[in-house]
Design a protein around this motif. Structure first.
Motif, mmCIF file in Angstrom:
data_model
loop_
_atom_site.group_PDB
_atom_site.id
_atom_site.type_symbol
_atom_site.label_atom_id
_atom_site.label_comp_id
_atom_site.label_asym_id
_atom_site.label_seq_id
_atom_site.Cartn_x
_atom_site.Cartn_y
_atom_site.Cartn_z
ATOM 1 N N THR A 1 0.771 -1.263 -0.207
ATOM 2 C CA THR A 1 0.126 0.102 -0.048
ATOM 3 C C THR A 1 0.881 1.293 -0.058
ATOM 4 O O THR A 1 0.820 2.155 -0.847
ATOM 5 C CB THR A 1 -1.012 -0.138 1.209
ATOM 6 O OG1 THR A 1 -1.732 -1.066 1.265
ATOM 7 C CG2 THR A 1 -1.886 1.292 1.265
ATOM 8 N N PHE B 1 -7.422 3.137 1.887
ATOM 9 C CA PHE B 1 -6.019 3.636 1.877
ATOM 10 C C PHE B 1 -5.304 3.494 0.642
ATOM 11 O O PHE B 1 -3.953 3.787 0.555
ATOM 12 C CB PHE B 1 -5.301 2.644 3.118
ATOM 13 C CG PHE B 1 -5.864 3.062 4.502
ATOM 14 C CD1 PHE B 1 -5.704 4.042 5.136
ATOM 15 C CD2 PHE B 1 -6.725 2.115 5.052
ATOM 16 C CE1 PHE B 1 -6.118 4.322 6.417
ATOM 17 C CE2 PHE B 1 -7.342 2.225 6.233
ATOM 18 C CZ PHE B 1 -7.124 3.298 6.808
ATOM 19 N N TRP C 1 -2.294 4.577 10.287
ATOM 20 C CA TRP C 1 -3.170 4.617 9.423
ATOM 21 C C TRP C 1 -3.185 6.090 8.766
ATOM 22 O O TRP C 1 -3.879 6.124 7.638
ATOM 23 C CB TRP C 1 -4.462 4.770 10.178
ATOM 24 C CG TRP C 1 -4.796 3.428 10.736
ATOM 25 C CD1 TRP C 1 -4.979 3.209 12.100
ATOM 26 C CD2 TRP C 1 -5.057 2.108 10.092
ATOM 27 N NE1 TRP C 1 -5.509 1.842 12.388
ATOM 28 C CE2 TRP C 1 -5.486 0.948 11.144
ATOM 29 C CE3 TRP C 1 -4.935 1.726 8.868
ATOM 30 C CZ2 TRP C 1 -5.748 -0.199 10.665
ATOM 31 C CZ3 TRP C 1 -5.314 0.464 8.461
ATOM 32 C CH2 TRP C 1 -5.685 -0.581 9.628
ATOM 33 N N ASN C 2 -3.010 7.211 9.280
ATOM 34 C CA ASN C 2 -2.813 8.639 8.937
ATOM 35 C C ASN C 2 -1.822 9.138 7.951
ATOM 36 O O ASN C 2 -2.002 10.061 7.203
ATOM 37 C CB ASN C 2 -3.291 9.424 9.774
ATOM 38 C CG ASN C 2 -4.635 9.263 10.479
ATOM 39 O OD1 ASN C 2 -5.711 9.450 9.804
ATOM 40 N ND2 ASN C 2 -4.664 8.395 11.573
ATOM 41 N N LEU D 1 0.502 4.505 5.534
ATOM 42 C CA LEU D 1 -0.298 4.054 4.349
ATOM 43 C C LEU D 1 -0.540 4.926 3.394
ATOM 44 O O LEU D 1 -0.457 4.651 2.197
ATOM 45 C CB LEU D 1 -1.412 3.454 5.036
ATOM 46 C CG LEU D 1 -1.521 1.929 5.828
ATOM 47 C CD1 LEU D 1 -2.709 1.133 6.044
ATOM 48 C CD2 LEU D 1 -0.385 0.933 5.048
ATOM 49 N N PRO D 2 -0.990 6.112 3.616
ATOM 50 C CA PRO D 2 -1.634 7.068 2.594
ATOM 51 C C PRO D 2 -0.311 7.401 1.694
ATOM 52 O O PRO D 2 -0.468 8.042 0.663
ATOM 53 C CB PRO D 2 -2.098 8.404 3.243
ATOM 54 C CG PRO D 2 -2.526 7.550 4.627
ATOM 55 C CD PRO D 2 -1.551 6.788 4.851
#
Length: 422
Positions: free
Chosen positions: A15, A65, A384-385, A388-389
């Motif tokens: 990802t 994501f 998560w923020n 992954l992005p």
């Protein structure tokens, strides 16, 4: 003419890589990520579930994501045809590629140890590397009233190699809080010759186990499990009332079917460029690669940074100029609201010091602290923020020696020598 990057695996490494590539490659490049389902787990959170930790937010949709400019395909992979530069999916679709990145991770294989998946599985034998296993173990611990609790590593490599140690420290703390520690014998069983692969860290972590009166059974390679007993190839036996095991890890089966894996199904690569030793158009990153460092999220992060820059250079027709040094860092929960932090690479083992800012920290290396524990808890939000992005992190992929110091009993030459043989 559209060119294609195909990424097999939408876990941590896959990802991050796809999102970072989408930000850096122009629209003449199509990026496709393939995974068999839409469930992305936050695996570090599984550690706390057996001790009453919440499962909320531990699994989220992969779609949430993956960048809008990246195609996410939910299907299993049959095999890779390297000669044709195609990926064959289980539903019969073919995905052509100019560059292929295998990011399919590592899979738990309890079926590979005779007796592990027998009638005692999820009765007296548990894992915490899966969410289902962690939940089942939580129930077993609630009913536990004492006896022999064995924490066991089947073989290496494994995901997050410090996690079994973390579980042991947390179990010791949890048992003390409930008045069960005196009624429990804690045993740590490992195929390694000590608590960890790197000598300075192994000695430090080994002394922590000794301080907690945890017996260590080292150089133990399990041959089978029978009658609630681990039996090694050399005939040693370790009986248990409750076994918390880390099963054998293997790579994805399609890697083996495609002739791209080693005996465990991990992809042999150049440890600095992550390029497959079998094919110049194939790379592997994260747990799927056979690089000689920890299978950990930090390794995925730092190696993805390097691989993205190299793929951008290749896409522009230039040679690769970036090199991965094996940088890894790992939080180690030690109980009582404290944790350690390790920072190391291929050449240099974990040393005392501060991180990420030299001499300032706020995190301490190879030392228990409350700040390290809070850092581990805060990492979930970062994962998560930010990670992954594919958003930028103010951490260089290469390890720095600034802010670290070599213990007086260990010369730098010894440290580097230890790093070569870890």
């Amino acid at each position: 003419m559209t060119r294609h990057v195909v990424v097999l695996g939408a876990g941590t490494a896959g990802t991050m890589l796809a999102n970072r590539l989408r930000r850096k490659l122009d629209d003449t490049w199509a990026i496709t990520v393939v995974d068999r389902d839409d469930a992305h787990p936050y695996q570090p959170g599984f550690l706390f579930v057996p001790f009453g930790g919440s499962t909320d937010g531990l699994v989220r949709s992969r779609h949430a994501f993956v960048h809008d400019g990246v195609e996410l395909v939910l299907e299993g992979v049959d095999r890779v045809d390297a000669a044709a530069r195609e990926v064959l999916l289980l539903d019969g679709r073919l995905l052509p590629y100019d560059y292929l990145v295998i990011a399919s991770g590592a899979t738990l294989r309890p079926d590979q140890t005779p007796g592990m998946l027998g009638p005692e599985w999820r009765r007296s034998i548990f894992d915490f590397y899966t969410l289902d296993g962690a939940k089942a173990l939580a129930g077993a611990l609630r009913d536990f009233r004492g006896g022999r609790l064995v924490v066991h590593i089947t073989d290496v490599p494994i995901k997050c190699p410090v996690a079994p140690l973390e579980f042991t420290f947390l179990a010791d703390d949890w048992l003390r809080e409930r008045g069960l520690r005196n009624e429990t014998e804690l045993v740590f069983v490992t195929p390694l010759d000590g608590a960890f692969t790197k000598p300075v860290a192994s000695a430090h972590l080994g002394s922590m186990l000794a301080d907690r009166e945890v017996r260590v059974e080292s150089d133990f390679l399990v041959e089978h499990i029978e009658d609630r007993t681990l039996v090694s190839y050399d005939g040693r036996e370790v009986p248990f009332d409750l076994l918390v095991t880390v099963p054998l890890h293997m790579g994805a089966e399609f890697v083996t079917r495609s002739g791209l894996g080693d005996e465990l199904g991990f992809v042999p690569v150049d440890k600095h460029t992550l390029r497959s030793t079998a094919d110049a158009h194939i790379f592997a990153v994260g747990d799927a690669a056979d690089i000689p460092t920890s299978k950990a999220g930090s390794v995925a992060h730092f190696s993805v940074d390097v691989l993205v820059d190299n793929l951008v250079e290749l896409a522009a027709g230039r040679p690769m100029s970036h090199s991965f040094d094996g940088h890894a860092n790992c939080f180690i929960e030690s109980g009582d609201g404290r944790a350690l932090l390790l920072d190391f690479n291929y050449e240099t083992e974990p040393l005392p010091g501060t991180y990420p800012a030299p001499y300032v920290g706020p995190l301490s290396l190879l030392k228990e602290s409350r700040a390290n524990h809070l850092g581990k808890l805060a990492f979930r939000w970062v994962y998560w923020n930010v990670l992954l992005p594919g958003r930028p992190m103010p951490l260089a992929p290469a390890m720095s020696m600034v802010g670290k110091h070599v213990p007086t009993t260990t010369s730098q030459e010894e440290v580097r020598h230890a790093g070569h043989h870890a």
